[in-house]
Design a protein around this motif. Structure first.
Motif, PDB file in Angstrom:
ATOM      1  N   ASP A 302      35.127  46.252  43.374  1.00 11.43           N
ATOM      2  CA  ASP A 302      34.705  45.429  42.254  1.00 11.43           C
ATOM      3  C   ASP A 302      35.892  44.983  41.404  1.00 11.43           C
ATOM      4  N   ALA A 303      36.899  45.860  41.234  1.00 10.46           N
ATOM      5  CA  ALA A 303      38.108  45.474  40.509  1.00 10.46           C
ATOM      6  C   ALA A 303      38.844  44.359  41.255  1.00 10.46           C
ATOM      7  N   GLU A 304      38.935  44.508  42.573  1.00  9.12           N
ATOM      8  CA  GLU A 304      39.598  43.482  43.380  1.00  9.12           C
ATOM      9  C   GLU A 304      38.850  42.154  43.291  1.00  9.12           C
ATOM     10  N   ARG A 305      37.525  42.207  43.379  1.00  4.25           N
ATOM     11  CA  ARG A 305      36.734  40.977  43.335  1.00  4.25           C
ATOM     12  C   ARG A 305      36.817  40.320  41.962  1.00  4.25           C
ATOM     13  N   LEU A 306      36.850  41.135  40.900  1.00  2.00           N
ATOM     14  CA  LEU A 306      36.923  40.581  39.557  1.00  2.00           C
ATOM     15  C   LEU A 306      38.199  39.770  39.367  1.00  2.00           C
ATOM     16  N   LEU A 307      39.339  40.331  39.714  1.00  2.00           N
ATOM     17  CA  LEU A 307      40.594  39.604  39.552  1.00  2.00           C
ATOM     18  C   LEU A 307      40.673  38.430  40.526  1.00  2.00           C
ATOM     19  N   ARG A 308      40.130  38.604  41.731  1.00  2.00           N
ATOM     20  CA  ARG A 308      40.128  37.491  42.683  1.00  2.00           C
ATOM     21  C   ARG A 308      39.319  36.317  42.149  1.00  2.00           C
ATOM     22  N   ASP A 309      38.149  36.609  41.574  1.00  2.00           N
ATOM     23  CA  ASP A 309      37.316  35.551  41.008  1.00  2.00           C
ATOM     24  C   ASP A 309      37.997  34.899  39.813  1.00  2.00           C
ATOM     25  N   ALA A 310      38.665  35.716  38.992  1.00  2.00           N
ATOM     26  CA  ALA A 310      39.363  35.171  37.829  1.00  2.00           C
ATOM     27  C   ALA A 310      40.477  34.222  38.262  1.00  2.00           C
ATOM     28  N   LEU A 311      41.233  34.613  39.279  1.00  2.00           N
ATOM     29  CA  LEU A 311      42.314  33.759  39.760  1.00  2.00           C
ATOM     30  C   LEU A 311      41.776  32.501  40.440  1.00  2.00           C
ATOM     31  N   LYS A 312      40.648  32.638  41.107  1.00  2.00           N
ATOM     32  CA  LYS A 312      40.012  31.470  41.732  1.00  2.00           C
ATOM     33  C   LYS A 312      39.582  30.472  40.671  1.00  2.00           C
ATOM     34  N   ARG A 313      38.972  30.975  39.579  1.00  2.09           N
ATOM     35  CA  ARG A 313      38.557  30.091  38.495  1.00  2.09           C
ATOM     36  C   ARG A 313      39.772  29.472  37.809  1.00  2.09           C
ATOM     37  N   TYR A 314      40.824  30.263  37.660  1.00  2.00           N
ATOM     38  CA  TYR A 314      42.060  29.751  37.061  1.00  2.00           C
ATOM     39  C   TYR A 314      42.616  28.592  37.889  1.00  2.00           C
ATOM     40  N   ARG A 315      42.671  28.785  39.212  1.00  2.40           N
ATOM     41  CA  ARG A 315      43.201  27.733  40.080  1.00  2.40           C
ATOM     42  C   ARG A 315      42.333  26.480  40.008  1.00  2.40           C
ATOM     43  N   ALA A 316      41.017  26.664  39.948  1.00  9.15           N
ATOM     44  CA  ALA A 316      40.115  25.517  39.874  1.00  9.15           C
ATOM     45  C   ALA A 316      40.323  24.743  38.578  1.00  9.15           C
ATOM     46  N   GLU A 317      40.597  25.469  37.475  1.00  3.91           N
ATOM     47  CA  GLU A 317      40.764  24.816  36.191  1.00  3.91           C
ATOM     48  C   GLU A 317      42.132  24.158  36.055  1.00  3.91           C
ATOM     49  N   HIS A 318      43.176  24.792  36.598  1.00  3.65           N
ATOM     50  CA  HIS A 318      44.542  24.346  36.340  1.00  3.65           C
ATOM     51  C   HIS A 318      45.256  23.783  37.569  1.00  3.65           C
ATOM     52  N   LYS A 319      44.556  23.776  38.717  1.00  7.32           N
ATOM     53  CA  LYS A 319      45.055  23.145  39.947  1.00  7.32           C
ATOM     54  C   LYS A 319      46.277  23.842  40.553  1.00  7.32           C
ATOM     55  N   ARG A 320      46.572  25.038  40.090  1.00  6.63           N
ATOM     56  CA  ARG A 320      47.680  25.803  40.660  1.00  6.63           C
ATOM     57  C   ARG A 320      47.509  27.270  40.266  1.00  6.63           C
ATOM     58  N   PRO A 321      48.066  28.184  41.034  1.00  7.06           N
ATOM     59  CA  PRO A 321      47.967  29.603  40.665  1.00  7.06           C
ATOM     60  C   PRO A 321      49.070  29.971  39.670  1.00  7.06           C
ATOM     61  N   PRO A 322      48.877  31.029  38.902  1.00  5.77           N
ATOM     62  CA  PRO A 322      49.956  31.499  38.026  1.00  5.77           C
ATOM     63  C   PRO A 322      50.987  32.279  38.845  1.00  5.77           C
ATOM     64  N   ALA A 323      52.168  32.433  38.285  1.00  6.82           N
ATOM     65  CA  ALA A 323      53.186  33.268  38.920  1.00  6.82           C
ATOM     66  C   ALA A 323      53.093  34.705  38.427  1.00  6.82           C
ATOM     67  N   ARG A 324      52.477  34.883  37.258  1.00  5.57           N
ATOM     68  CA  ARG A 324      52.437  36.206  36.630  1.00  5.57           C
ATOM     69  C   ARG A 324      51.085  36.401  35.971  1.00  5.57           C
ATOM     70  N   VAL A 325      50.515  37.599  36.126  1.00  3.06           N
ATOM     71  CA  VAL A 325      49.254  37.955  35.478  1.00  3.06           C
ATOM     72  C   VAL A 325      49.468  39.216  34.651  1.00  3.06           C
ATOM     73  N   VAL A 326      49.057  39.151  33.404  1.00  2.29           N
ATOM     74  CA  VAL A 326      49.072  40.322  32.529  1.00  2.29           C
ATOM     75  C   VAL A 326      47.625  40.688  32.252  1.00  2.29           C
ATOM     76  N   LEU A 327      47.227  41.889  32.621  1.00  3.17           N
ATOM     77  CA  LEU A 327      45.837  42.311  32.523  1.00  3.17           C
ATOM     78  C   LEU A 327      45.671  43.272  31.353  1.00  3.17           C
ATOM     79  N   HIS A 328      44.826  42.898  30.397  1.00  2.57           N
ATOM     80  CA  HIS A 328      44.500  43.737  29.241  1.00  2.57           C
ATOM     81  C   HIS A 328      43.138  44.369  29.485  1.00  2.57           C
ATOM     82  N   LYS A 329      43.084  45.680  29.494  1.00  2.36           N
ATOM     83  CA  LYS A 329      41.831  46.375  29.780  1.00  2.36           C
ATOM     84  C   LYS A 329      41.530  47.345  28.647  1.00  2.36           C
ATOM     85  N   THR A 330      40.248  47.444  28.273  1.00  2.00           N
ATOM     86  CA  THR A 330      39.869  48.274  27.133  1.00  2.00           C
ATOM     87  C   THR A 330      39.628  49.727  27.487  1.00  2.00           C
TER      88      THR A 330
END
Length: 476
Positions: A302-330
């Motif tokens: 589920d952790a893998e799928r969550l970040l995968r979905d987030a990156l997929k949505r990011y790519r769809a919105e911005h037309k490219r992937p990020p080079a760096r991800v900073v994850l803030h977790k509570t």
């Protein structure tokens, strides 16, 4: 142990000009997307009683012109509102006509007075939804203003802490939140809504017992209202300042909220922000509270799928992937969670993945001489991984501490990182300024986590097959 005071992060405005303060930046340079013709004219719809519609229109008309700042010696804190006009400030104007106004009968709202709070909230939402359905058939609307019922009796669910440990057992039933329920239903429309209380546009209004009276001066109310409207219409009031040598970074906040029946903590939320301030909401998988540390956690997959979905949505919105991800977790990271996040990062071929844990509470506090609070930007490093950051406190630019209570710091733990503590703290400090519901520069919590509870309260009203809106504008 080490203490440093970080510089106030810069924000980017029109013409790539920079300033530390949102109000000064917009007044001096215009919004970050001042050249974007799509938000130079914002078409506004209004839903409410006839008197509320008239009052809101008078208020918006008044705010076309400059509004003087609150008098006093704090000129940097209390900034005049330049007016909402194509030649100043946001460099935009509002437009509306009768076909974008949907009146609600006063007697229909008064009939809610004798209902149980739960029934009253749902009946009120039904009244507004019926008018929003009609309005959604009209073309040419960017944002809809909702004049909230003045005397709606409701008791809102208690806020969960960042670890999701609030228990509802033994507590009396509470009514649903009008705001959250209406925003959940409004996911199906083509535009976001802005819910406005009468006290925002009617200075003579006395709120009902139990509702806090706004202490904001008129110029501040205008700044906050029009910043939210501008952002919801698709505008970008300001951005994080970025150097050409910086990696293209994406910030992901992972938080938790309870199911609609309050029986368990079920689902995680990822709020994805890039350096331009574009926000995307992704609903994740079920979570479970660990018996070991009493915190909510995800399974590896589920952790893998969550970040995968987030990156997929990011790519769809911005037309490219990020080079760096900073994850803030509570909550803290289990070995399975960290492994799942790393797997998603490897699959996306990320250059850098950094994992931070931001606990809900931090017992360590700093004190200055006399009655002065610590300065905003004060970073206390207790050891290599444990750091305490004051995001609220004395602000030299304001020449005061603009708060009502003793400021509390936030804490962050470096779980897996490449950057220095100072770099990560500077980013957290900058992300506290990416809040388009208010225009002070000293937010307490980074935007990745600030709206966690509110987003969760909205998503809990959606069914498992309902697809939430991705734009952050629908939730704020």
């Amino acid at each position: 142990m080490k203490v440093v005071v970080l510089k106030e992060p810069m924000l980017e405005f029109g013409g790539k000009s920079r300033h530390i303060n949102p109000r000064h930046g917009i007044a001096d340079y215009g919004p970050a997307d001042v050249q974007n013709p799509a938000v130079r004219v914002i078409r506004v719809g209004i839903v409410g009683t006839s008197s509320a519609i008239d009052g809101l229109r008078r208020c918006l008309d008044r705010y076309r012109e400059p509004i003087e700042a609150k008098p006093g010696r704090l000129g940097h804190l209390h900034v005049p509102f330049p007016g909402f006009d194509p030649d100043v400030g946001f460099r935009a104007e509002l437009a509306w006509d009768a076909r974008l106004e949907r009146p609600i009968r006063e007697r229909d709202l008064k009939a809610l007075a004798g209902l149980h709070p739960q029934a009253a909230v749902k009946a009120a939402v039904d009244l507004y939804t019926a008018e929003l359905d009609v309005l959604n058939e009209e073309a040419g609307c960017d944002v809809v203003l909702i004049a909230r019922p003045d005397d709606l009796s409701e008791r809102v669910e208690p806020e969960l802490d960042a670890e999701g440990t609030e228990s509802s057992k033994g507590q009396p039933a509470r009514a649903d939140d009008f705001r959250a329920l209406l925003k959940a239903i409004a996911m199906r429309y083509n535009w976001p809504i802005q819910i406005i209380r009468r006290s925002t546009w009617d200075a003579s209004f006395k709120p009902p017992p139990g509702e806090r009276l706004s202490l904001q001066d008129e110029a501040t109310r205008a700044w906050n209202l029009f910043t939210a409207i501008y952002y919801k219409a698709g505008g970008v009031p300001w951005r994080l300042a970025r150097e050409s040598s910086d990696l293209d970074s994406c910030y992901v906040g992972v938080t938790f909220y309870r199911s609609s029946d309050q029986s368990s903590l079920e689902t995680s939320v990822a709020q994805v922000f890039n350096q331009r301030g574009d926000g995307v909401i992704v609903r994740g998988a079920q979570a479970a509270v660990s018996q070991h540390d009493k915190q909510p956690h995800l399974m590896r997959y589920d952790a893998e799928r969550l970040l995968r979905d987030a990156l997929k949505r990011y790519r769809a919105e911005h037309k490219r992937p990020p080079a760096r991800v900073v994850l803030h977790k509570t909550s803290s990271y289990t070995a399975d969670e960290a492994e799942g996040f790393r797997a998603a990062a490897d699959e996306a071929q990320l250059e850098v993945l950094e994992l931070l844990w931001l606990p809900a509470k931090e017992p360590v506090k700093l004190f200055r001489s006399a009655y002065h609070p610590p300065l905003r930007g004060t970073l206390l490093s207790l050891d290599q991984n444990h750091h305490v950051l004051y995001t609220r406190g004395g602000v030299p630019f304001y020449r005061t501490y603009p708060g009502m209570y003793v400021p509390s710091p936030i804490s962050f733990r470096m779980v897996e990182t490449e950057s220095s503590p100072e770099q990560l703290a500077e980013e957290l400090l900058a992300l506290t300024k990416m809040n388009w519901n208010q225009t002070q520069l000293d937010g307490r919590v980074p935007i990745t986590l600030r709206t966690a509870d509110r987003v969760g309260q909205i998503l809990r009203h959606l069914g498992p097959k309902d697809r939430p809106q991705g734009r952050y504008a629908y939730y704020m």
